[in-house]
Design an enzyme around this catalytic site. Structure first.
Site, PDB file in Angstrom:
ATOM      1  N   CYS A  74      57.604  20.875  54.063  1.00 42.87           N
ATOM      2  CA  CYS A  74      58.732  21.642  53.522  1.00 42.87           C
ATOM      3  C   CYS A  74      60.060  21.113  54.043  1.00 42.87           C
ATOM      4  O   CYS A  74      61.014  20.927  53.277  1.00 42.87           O
ATOM      5  CB  CYS A  74      58.571  23.126  53.866  1.00 42.87           C
ATOM      6  SG  CYS A  74      58.110  23.432  55.594  1.00 42.87           S
ATOM      7  N   HIS A 107      63.781  27.892  56.867  1.00 35.52           N
ATOM      8  CA  HIS A 107      64.331  26.909  57.799  1.00 35.52           C
ATOM      9  C   HIS A 107      65.806  26.686  57.445  1.00 35.52           C
ATOM     10  O   HIS A 107      66.219  26.883  56.295  1.00 35.52           O
ATOM     11  CB  HIS A 107      63.634  25.556  57.667  1.00 35.52           C
ATOM     12  CG  HIS A 107      62.154  25.578  57.863  1.00 35.52           C
ATOM     13  ND1 HIS A 107      61.553  26.033  59.010  1.00 35.52           N
ATOM     14  CD2 HIS A 107      61.146  25.158  57.052  1.00 35.52           C
ATOM     15  CE1 HIS A 107      60.235  25.892  58.905  1.00 35.52           C
ATOM     16  NE2 HIS A 107      59.966  25.371  57.726  1.00 35.52           N
TER      17      HIS A 107
END
Length: 334
Positions: free
Chosen positions: A141, A217
């Site tokens: 990711c 994130h």
């Protein structure tokens, strides 16, 4: 031609990829493999998805609770053209021998080493390199997020320095942390920079921290430029880059919480934010240095990449045709 797809590991990534496969006109979801009869296995069955045991060793777990499985992973492999391995990191490499024995193509996730596959993949950066390949790794990711924005400006890059502020766990994960600490990755570079280099050949150094959040994130990116680029240029480039969205603090996007709420407002499944979110106000050019901050929804940004990887491996479409099909099917905004 409809490609017959199986999924080994029907968890955070696997179930999202399964949903995405079901939305494609040129693919068919044949079944999923699970290690145990948990709520995700029951939900798959409710949706009419055939459920297989990931190993003969796991069959008793299903029999104990009366969960009727179709067979084992080996049986599933006999029915598919490609298997998407969404098992925990490191398991994919162990599973590869099964896929090779069955003569089935396989897609691995970013938790695996690059050596597990013939190519590491982000659709808009290197789709062509996956054409006709048997084994492809969709990068993590974080690596996907970095690659999407950096690939858009790669012709201007001299050197990249990026700090990864990583979520501690996914929302449904009760085993990971920290809960009350900030955990630095003291190895420099963190693995993200070298991983980006498996997709695009740029100079990059990364550092990483894990913080007590589950939503997304965040990346703080600084780019040393080898030729002039203005803030307005960068904004225009990102505005025209697929799977990248600009968000403005002025409009209330103060944090990752608002980005996830935006995905909820779009009625996205599992509040998926497939697109990488760049804060527009953070884009700044000082001399030969570009700065920006971006957010990555770790549960979903790799999902469209898995779909495009399947098309590339079976040469069903060229790069932009595949990206367009995937984006439309998943409601990706651009």
């Amino acid at each position: 031609m409809k490609v017959k797809v199986g999924i080994n590991g029907y968890g955070t990534i696997g179930k999202r990829v399964g949903y995405a496969v079901s939305k494609q006109a040129d693919m068919e979801l044949v079944g999923v493999a699970k290690t145990k009869p948990d709520f995700e296995a029951y939900r798959a069955k409710e949706l009419g998805i055939p459920v297989y045991a990931a190993s003969p060793d796991f069959v008793p777990r299903f029999e104990k609770v009366g969960f009727e499985i179709v067979g084992t992973l080996e049986d599933l492999l006999e029915k598919v053209d490609v298997i998407v391995d969404a098992t925990p990191g490191g398991m994919g490499e162990k599973n590869k021998a099964l896929y090779e024995k069955a003569g089935v193509k396989a897609i691995f996730q970013g938790g695996e080493k690059a050596s597990v596959a013939e190519v590491s993949f982000v659709a808009q950066a290197n789709y062509e390199k996956a054409l006709g390949k048997d084994y492809v790794r969709v990068v993590s990711c974080n690596t996907t997020g970095l690659t999407r924005t950096l690939n858009a400006i790669k012709d201007y890059i001299d050197y990249v320095y990026a700090v990864m502020i990583r979520r501690a766990a996914d929302p449904n994960d009760i085993k990971r942390g920290p809960v009350n600490a900030i955990k630095p990755s003291v190895e420099v570079p963190s693995h993200h920079g070298p991983d980006v280099q498996t997709v695009i050949p740029i100079n990059i150094e990364t550092m990483a921290f894990i913080v007590p959040t589950t939503l997304m994130h965040v990346h703080s990116v600084m780019v040393e430029l080898k030729k002039p680029l203005t803030r307005e240029d960068v904004i225009k480039i990102f505005e025209n880059t697929t799977r990248v969205l600009l968000f403005e603090k002025e409009r209330g996007f103060d944090s990752t919480a608002q980005l996830i709420e935006f995905a909820r407002d779009l009625h996205r499944e599992w509040n998926n934010l497939y697109e990488i979110g760049v804060w527009k106000e953070s884009i700044s050019v000082k001399g030969n240095r570009l700065f920006y901050i971006q957010a990555v929804h770790q549960e979903s940004d790799v999902v469209p990449e898995n779909i495009d990887a399947i098309r590339a491996m079976f040469e069903l479409a060229d790069k932009w045709e595949s990206i367009k099909k995937t984006n439309k099917s998943l409601g990706i905004l651009k």
